[in-house]
Design an enzyme around this catalytic site. Structure first.
Site, short mmCIF file in Angstrom:
data_model
loop_
_atom_site.label_atom_id
_atom_site.label_comp_id
_atom_site.label_asym_id
_atom_site.label_seq_id
_atom_site.Cartn_x
_atom_site.Cartn_y
_atom_site.Cartn_z
N CYS A 170 0.67 -1.29 0.10
CA CYS A 170 0.01 -0.05 -0.05
C CYS A 170 0.88 1.17 -0.06
CB CYS A 170 -1.03 -0.11 1.21
SG CYS A 170 -1.93 -1.63 1.06
N HIS A 299 -2.75 7.73 6.50
CA HIS A 299 -3.01 6.40 5.96
C HIS A 299 -4.25 5.99 6.34
CE1 HIS A 299 -1.88 2.94 3.74
NE2 HIS A 299 -2.07 1.87 4.72
N HIS A 333 -10.15 1.97 0.48
CA HIS A 333 -8.49 1.70 0.48
C HIS A 333 -8.01 1.10 -1.11
CE1 HIS A 333 -4.33 1.06 1.46
NE2 HIS A 333 -4.54 0.24 2.40
#
Length: 413
Positions: A170, A299, A333
């Site tokens: 990620c 994040h 996400h």
């Protein structure tokens, strides 16, 4: 580091195509998440009960004839995102100044074209000897590698400089900024196309669900009730160029920090050491102080461990005036595309002065604040001009990246 001019930037997400669609949805508080409707046929019968950030229009994208042999969901989204916000025109201008050999391609992805690999396995055929083989239309080895994305964009743009695909989960499309900055600083190239693309597929949805990380509800970043993430897909790009004029009005990429704490394969360090190292390094490389950062895009995946650890790291580094929020309640996400998408959100905060809060609260709109969150974690939006913005992207295995952006010499355009 010497700052780099950002000549163009864009994102295509569940909120729409291009940065105006992103900005309008952020300001309106309109989420792009919807109940999981991904998959057809047998896949539809096995859908997870969750919410996803799906990009509309991918199924209708037709690649140019000379790229049709590279067709897959991920490359269609890569092509769709390339058409937005003057990216191709900006590339043409860079080629005119520097030549195609002096422009790098550095892209991030997590799963790349694995959806095509899944399809190939479900449609296995038999050769003359009876051995299983992929169907003819998917018998393209490069399509089934992580570099499928980089190869496609290189073919689509005609650039001839270094072409790199970064796959660090990620943090992938945040780390591309650092890689490009190093290539430019070393004199290998004069400019770079950076970005990332990741699309939904069975491996993503069921893989994260197997880890117990997927929520059945829209995600709740930093809320005390959070119980997991909402997965999404997205694509985005930015054009970076060596900055030769300090009076250049273009926004700037001016700092990066990377760390690899390697605490656990899928769990961050409990004290946020790697996250704090990356943020501190980015700020130092940008030549600013923590208090100079006006907005931080966190994040903030809405998993219990990630948000707690990130909040601790932020509270240990920044003062109380920082406005920090997660935008995953809007787009989900997006995995390997999260770095570029959320960098675009940070750049929009610089350009337009709108600092987003967070989505995903109950019908009353009232969050339940986690005691682990310091005052930097903001649920409400704000409107004010800022000089610097940051983005955090943290990946599995402790692959952490933080980026710092700044307004150009003449402020917002």
């Amino acid at each position: 580091m010497a700052p780099l001019a950002i000549r163009a930037y864009t994102a295509t997400t569940a909120l729409g195509h291009g940065r105006d669609a992103q900005a309008e949805a952020l300001r309106a508080g309109r989420s792009g998440l919807r109940r999981n409707d991904f998959g057809e046929g047998a896949a539809a019968d096995a859908r997870l009960e969750t919410w996803i950030g799906r990009v509309d229009g991918i199924e209708d994208v037709a690649l140019p004839a000379d790229l049709a042999h590279l067709d897959c969901r991920n490359n269609r989204l890569a092509w769709l995102a390339l058409q937005q916000d003057g990216i191709l025109d900006g590339l043409a201008a860079l080629r005119a100044r520097h030549g195609a050999d002096r422009i790098a391609i550095v892209l991030g992805t997590s799963t790349s074209s694995i959806g095509a690999s899944e399809e190939a396995y479900t449609r296995l055929e038999r050769d003359d000897a009876g051995a299983p083989v992929f169907p003819a239309d998917l018998r393209r080895p490069l399509l089934h590698t992580p570099h499928s994305l980089g190869h496609f964009v290189q073919r689509a743009t005609g650039l001839r400089g270094p072409c790199v695909t970064v796959a660090t989960a990620c943090s992938s499309s945040a780390k591309v900024f650092a890689q490009a900055a190093r290539l430019i600083a070393a004199g290998v190239v004069d400019a770079a196309l950076v970005g990332g693309v990741d699309t939904l597929c069975g491996s993503v949805l069921f893989g994260f669900n197997a880890l117990g990380l997927v929520s059945q509800h829209p995600c709740l970043p930093f809320d005390a009730r959070r119980d997991g993430l909402s997965l999404g897909e997205a694509g985005g790009y930015a054009l970076l160029e060596r900055l030769d004029d300090i009076d250049d009005p273009a926004p700037r990429f001016c700092g990066y920090g990377e760390s690899s704490d390697a605490h656990h394969m899928s769990t961050p360090h409990p004290e946020g050491l790697g996250a704090r190292m990356a943020m501190a390094e980015a700020i130092a490389r940008a030549g600013i102080a923590p208090d100079d950062v006006g907005y931080l895009n966190l994040h903030g995946t809405a998993t219990p461990a990630n948000d707690t650890v990130e909040a601790l790291a932020v509270r240990g580094l920044f003062g109380n005036d920082l406005h920090a929020s997660s935008t995953k309640g809007w787009v989900g996400h997006t995995l390997g595309a999260a770095g570029i998408v959320e960098s675009v959100f940070a750049l929009l905060a610089l350009e337009r002065g709108f600092l987003p809060g967070m989505l995903g609260n109950d019908a009353s709109g009232a969050p339940q604040r986690d005691p682990a969150c310091g005052p930097q974690i903001r649920f409400d939006a704000a409107q004010r001009e800022i000089r610097h913005a940051m983005n955090n992207s943290f990946g599995f295995g402790g692959n952490n990246a933080s980026l710092v952006f700044a307004r150009g010499a003449q402020g917002p355009r």
